[in-house]
Design an enzyme around this catalytic site. Structure first.
Site, PDB file in Angstrom:
ATOM      1  N   HIS A 477      43.111  31.583  34.418  1.00  0.00           N
ATOM      2  CA  HIS A 477      42.735  32.914  34.949  1.00  0.00           C
ATOM      3  C   HIS A 477      41.469  33.486  34.226  1.00  0.00           C
ATOM      4  O   HIS A 477      40.727  34.191  34.818  1.00  0.00           O
ATOM      5  CB  HIS A 477      44.031  33.807  34.285  1.00  0.00           C
ATOM      6  CG  HIS A 477      44.041  35.245  34.463  1.00  0.00           C
ATOM      7  ND1 HIS A 477      44.624  35.750  35.534  1.00  0.00           N
ATOM      8  CD2 HIS A 477      43.296  36.234  33.900  1.00  0.00           C
ATOM      9  CE1 HIS A 477      44.440  36.876  35.653  1.00  0.00           C
ATOM     10  NE2 HIS A 477      43.593  37.425  34.739  1.00  0.00           N
ATOM     11  N   GLU A 478      41.513  33.462  32.713  1.00  0.00           N
ATOM     12  CA  GLU A 478      40.373  34.111  32.067  1.00  0.00           C
ATOM     13  C   GLU A 478      38.882  33.411  32.534  1.00  0.00           C
ATOM     14  O   GLU A 478      38.009  33.986  32.532  1.00  0.00           O
ATOM     15  CB  GLU A 478      40.591  34.011  30.642  1.00  0.00           C
ATOM     16  CG  GLU A 478      41.814  34.928  30.231  1.00  0.00           C
ATOM     17  CD  GLU A 478      41.664  36.490  30.757  1.00  0.00           C
ATOM     18  OE1 GLU A 478      40.608  36.913  30.919  1.00  0.00           O
ATOM     19  OE2 GLU A 478      42.727  36.907  30.918  1.00  0.00           O
ATOM     20  N   HIS A 481      37.517  34.931  35.691  1.00  0.00           N
ATOM     21  CA  HIS A 481      36.877  36.310  35.345  1.00  0.00           C
ATOM     22  C   HIS A 481      35.318  35.851  34.861  1.00  0.00           C
ATOM     23  O   HIS A 481      34.514  36.301  35.182  1.00  0.00           O
ATOM     24  CB  HIS A 481      37.482  37.171  34.152  1.00  0.00           C
ATOM     25  CG  HIS A 481      38.775  37.830  34.452  1.00  0.00           C
ATOM     26  ND1 HIS A 481      38.534  38.706  35.773  1.00  0.00           N
ATOM     27  CD2 HIS A 481      40.066  38.093  33.889  1.00  0.00           C
ATOM     28  CE1 HIS A 481      40.027  39.332  35.632  1.00  0.00           C
ATOM     29  NE2 HIS A 481      40.570  38.864  34.719  1.00  0.00           N
ATOM     30  N   HIS A 484      33.362  34.878  37.606  1.00  0.00           N
ATOM     31  CA  HIS A 484      32.962  35.707  38.265  1.00  0.00           C
ATOM     32  C   HIS A 484      31.621  36.645  37.611  1.00  0.00           C
ATOM     33  O   HIS A 484      30.734  37.091  38.416  1.00  0.00           O
ATOM     34  CB  HIS A 484      34.034  37.103  38.306  1.00  0.00           C
ATOM     35  CG  HIS A 484      34.074  37.938  39.321  1.00  0.00           C
ATOM     36  ND1 HIS A 484      34.971  39.070  39.506  1.00  0.00           N
ATOM     37  CD2 HIS A 484      33.003  38.248  40.416  1.00  0.00           C
ATOM     38  CE1 HIS A 484      34.595  39.841  40.500  1.00  0.00           C
ATOM     39  NE2 HIS A 484      33.772  39.309  41.221  1.00  0.00           N
TER      40      HIS A 484
HETATM   41 ZN   LIG Z   1      42.753  39.406  34.320  1.00  0.00          ZN
END
Ligand SMILES: [Zn+2]
Length: 691
Positions: A477-478, A481, A484
């Site tokens: 998940h991290e 980010h 991104h």
């Molecule tokens: Zn998040």
């Protein structure tokens, strides 16, 4: 103007100039706490001088001398803010906390002095009105529109009298939200449940009982036990306490908090939603939800309502099936009562043990930290995007546990610096997050410097760190980010990377989560740390199925809170003050989510996201992002899953573009159509997969 500054006391403050390290990575070896405050003061002063120079420019406003100039302004303030606020989160200490509270009002005033600067707004507005004739490229046009909207939403177009009203509302709002959150802190002490008799704690572990005894002693209840209450309706201890009467006491303390006595939050709820409605009215919106959603992907409240409402039937159906399982278990045990909110977690845990019998410590043996990182995360990113993470032990880090990497693209070009700060330690705030030290921008010739922070308990000295599957998923998940931020390829810094609306920002992170359980990825990283054996199929199936256990309840309690948040903020400015409990009951009934055993995750009097401010009319955003993530993942899985072709498509349309165009435009370019909620329901096990 340089002469009238107070002379900096600190010689050679490294924050005052841009770092000479690669991509301006902060030189953590040189930065000390004493450097922050003078750098902030100088940073704000410099920024204001730059803004003054833009306003005072005798040339007529142009895109370059106004908008681009604002993008270029404030570099010192940005640099020191990024380093400081990262340090506050990852390595807090007394000096940093003190400075943080000192800075909050100064930074708020600094921002006001820009957004309420009438002369500055005049230039922005002039450009905005000419924007079509100006033949700006699409990204520049987007930037101009964003600036204009931000000014307008801050009140730049109001008359002097209206601005005074707005400032008064803002001031009252900030006072009352502070009071609301301080009440919540005080309440968490006040409503803690005191237990006299140790026997009542049957079901808790020895260490939980010891902690409760110590907490009681600390609070002045020597010889008793104290159960503290967390800020959600449900309470963790309810899953294991055998004593039904105590479960009820704890649940009621939680669910009724802030509805009576000196810390009654109901008047604050009533007034806060009214202030927001009045503010929205002043700014030309029907209600606060309209105002808040204007700059998001959802755009309008009706889009949020229809998204949530479309899922209610499937979610309620699954929740009722879970309830039936629980009720059957109660009956088998000879119970003669309907399941109540304080019973749910307790019996759900029993059902879970019956169905899955999952031993978490056995699972962890297959997820050794380094293997997860290199053969799980980095492997997946290489398969999808062709990128490599190379360790950079030569770069300074802010803590010995942090590792620096350089990210290289498929063609060998260097893209970014990435810090991995995965282990729990004292002084680090809880949870997991991604943040940037340097944002990407072609205009500023900056490449991204990004960090991922988590709280994985580190293995004992000399032994490997074994990671729970939840933490494995969070690592993906991290890094989502992180990518991104690191794949960003835009011109203007304020449109880069994760600077997107809050109902979009969790999309790239949630999207990467699902690779953690992709069969091809698992086959590359899930091996027993001692024997080297791959994870047995039966165990893996259990892990994956257990992920969706109780998902009806989880989804419904979330959706109820999201709907409640939307209903409160759909009230018009002239609505009379509402009776809080009655309003809640009616809002839940209106949307068919009023199951007595499944109350909303937060009720109004302790709904910090919504009533407390930050996520008002925005609690829905988590699910909105997850819809995009689930839809995108299912789409790529059907197109062959883990391939460069898929990775490149997603990277080009979603990860590289930041906020340089409207998010739905990006999504449709990637996907060929708008998302539906089906994939999310399947992802959560609330709808069967159609083959
Ligand atoms: Zn998040």
């Amino acid at each position: 103007m340089a002469g009238d500054q107070t002379a900096p006391v600190i010689e050679n403050n490294p924050l005052l100039r841009s770092s000479s390290l690669q991509y301006q990575a902060p030189n953590f070896n040189q930065i000390e706490d004493v450097h922050f405050k003078p750098a902030f003061e100088q940073g704000m002063a410099e920024h204001l001088r730059e803004i003054q120079a833009i306003v005072g420019n005798p040339e007529p406003a142009s895109f370059n001398n106004t908008i681009v100039a604002m993008e270029q302004a404030g570099s010192l303030l940005t640099r020191v803010s990024r380093v400081f606020f990262n340090m506050v989160g990852t390595d807090s200490n007394e000096a940093r906390r003190t400075l943080q509270s000192e800075l909050a009002p100064m930074l708020a005033a600094h921002s006001d002095s820009i957004y309420l600067n009438a002369e500055l707004f005049k230039r922005v507005e002039t450009l905005y009105k000419q924007r079509v004739a100006k033949e700006l490229d699409a990204e520049s046009q987007r930037l101009l529109e964003e600036y204009y909207d931000n000014f307008v939403k801050a009140g730049a177009k109001l008359s002097a009298e209206q601005k005074a009203t707005l400032r008064a509302l803002n001031e009252e709002h900030s006072k009352l939200t502070t009071e609301f959150s301080q009440n919540l802190l005080k309440l968490s002490k006040e409503i803690a449940v005191v237990v006299e008799d140790k026997n009542e704690l049957d079901g808790l572990s020895e260490s939980e009982i010891k902690a409760a005894s110590e907490a009681a002693a600390d609070a002045g209840y020597e010889g008793k036990y104290l159960i503290s209450i967390t800020n959600t309706t449900r309470q963790p201890v309810l899953a294991s306490l055998n004593n039904r009467g105590l479960r009820q006491r704890i649940w009621e303390a939680s669910a009724r908090r802030g509805t009576s006595g000196e810390l009654d939050n109901r008047p604050l709820v009533q007034r806060l939603v009214q202030i927001r409605a009045q503010k929205a009215d002043l700014l030309g919106y029907d209600n606060w939800a309209e105002y808040q959603l204007d700059s998001t992907m959802a755009e309008k409240p009706e889009n949020v309502f229809s998204m949530l409402n479309s899922m209610v039937p499937a979610v309620v159906k699954n929740t009722k099936a879970e309830q039936a399982d629980i009720q059957a278990l109660i009956a088998r045990e000879g119970g003669d009562f309907d399941v109540q909110p304080w019973d749910w977690a307790y019996y759900a845990e029993k059902v879970r043990q019956e169905k899955y019998d999952l031993d978490e410590s056995e699972v962890r043996n297959y997820f050794e930290f380094n293997r997860v990182l290199n053969d799980g995360l980095f492997y997946t990113m290489n398969r999808l995007y062709g990128v490599r993470f190379e360790p950079r032990p030569d770069l300074p880090v802010y803590h010995a546990d942090v590792k620096a990497y350089e990210l290289f693209d498929h063609d060998g070009k260097s893209l970014a610096i990435f810090y991995a700060d995965y282990f729990a330690r004292e002084g680090k705030r809880g949870g997991a997050w991604m943040s940037s030290f340097v944002g990407q921008s072609e205009l500023l010739e900056q490449k991204p410097v990004v960090v991922n922070v988590m709280n994985i308990p580190k293995g004992p000295e000399g032994e490997p760190t074994l990671v729970s599957f939840d933490h494995v998923t969070t690592m993906f998940h991290e890094l989502g980010h992180g990518l991104h931020g690191m794949f960003s390829k835009v011109h203007y810094p304020s449109l880069a990377g994760t600077n997107v609306s809050r109902d979009f920002v969790e999309f790239p992170s949630t999207f990467e989560e699902d690779w953690a359980s992709d069969p091809e990825v698992l086959a590359n990283y899930a091996y027993h740390y001692k024997t080297g054996e791959p994870i047995p199929k039966a165990l893996l199936d259990k892990v994956l199925r257990a992920k969706n256990f109780n998902m009806g309840f989880d989804t419904l309690e979330y959706m109820s809170a999201a709907l409640l948040d939307m209903e409160w903020h759909s009230l018009p400015a002239d609505a009379p003050q509402q009776d809080v409990e009655q309003f809640e009951a009616e809002a839940l009934a209106k949307h068919g989510v009023d199951l007595p055993a499944v109350p909303p995750r937060y009720k109004s009097t302790y709904f910090a996201h919504s009533i407390g401010g930050g996520y008002s009319a925005g609690y829905y955003a988590y699910m909105w992002s997850e819809i995009l993530a689930a839809d995108a993942f299912a789409y790529l899985r059907d197109r062959g899953g883990l391939t460069r072709k898929n990775g490149d498509l997603y990277r080009k349309h979603i990860l590289e573009v930041g906020n340089s165009r409207p998010p739905m435009t990006s999504y449709v370019k990637f996907r060929g159509k708008e998302p539906s909620t089906d994939a999310l329901l399947i992802r959560r096990g609330l709808k069967p997969e159609s083959k």
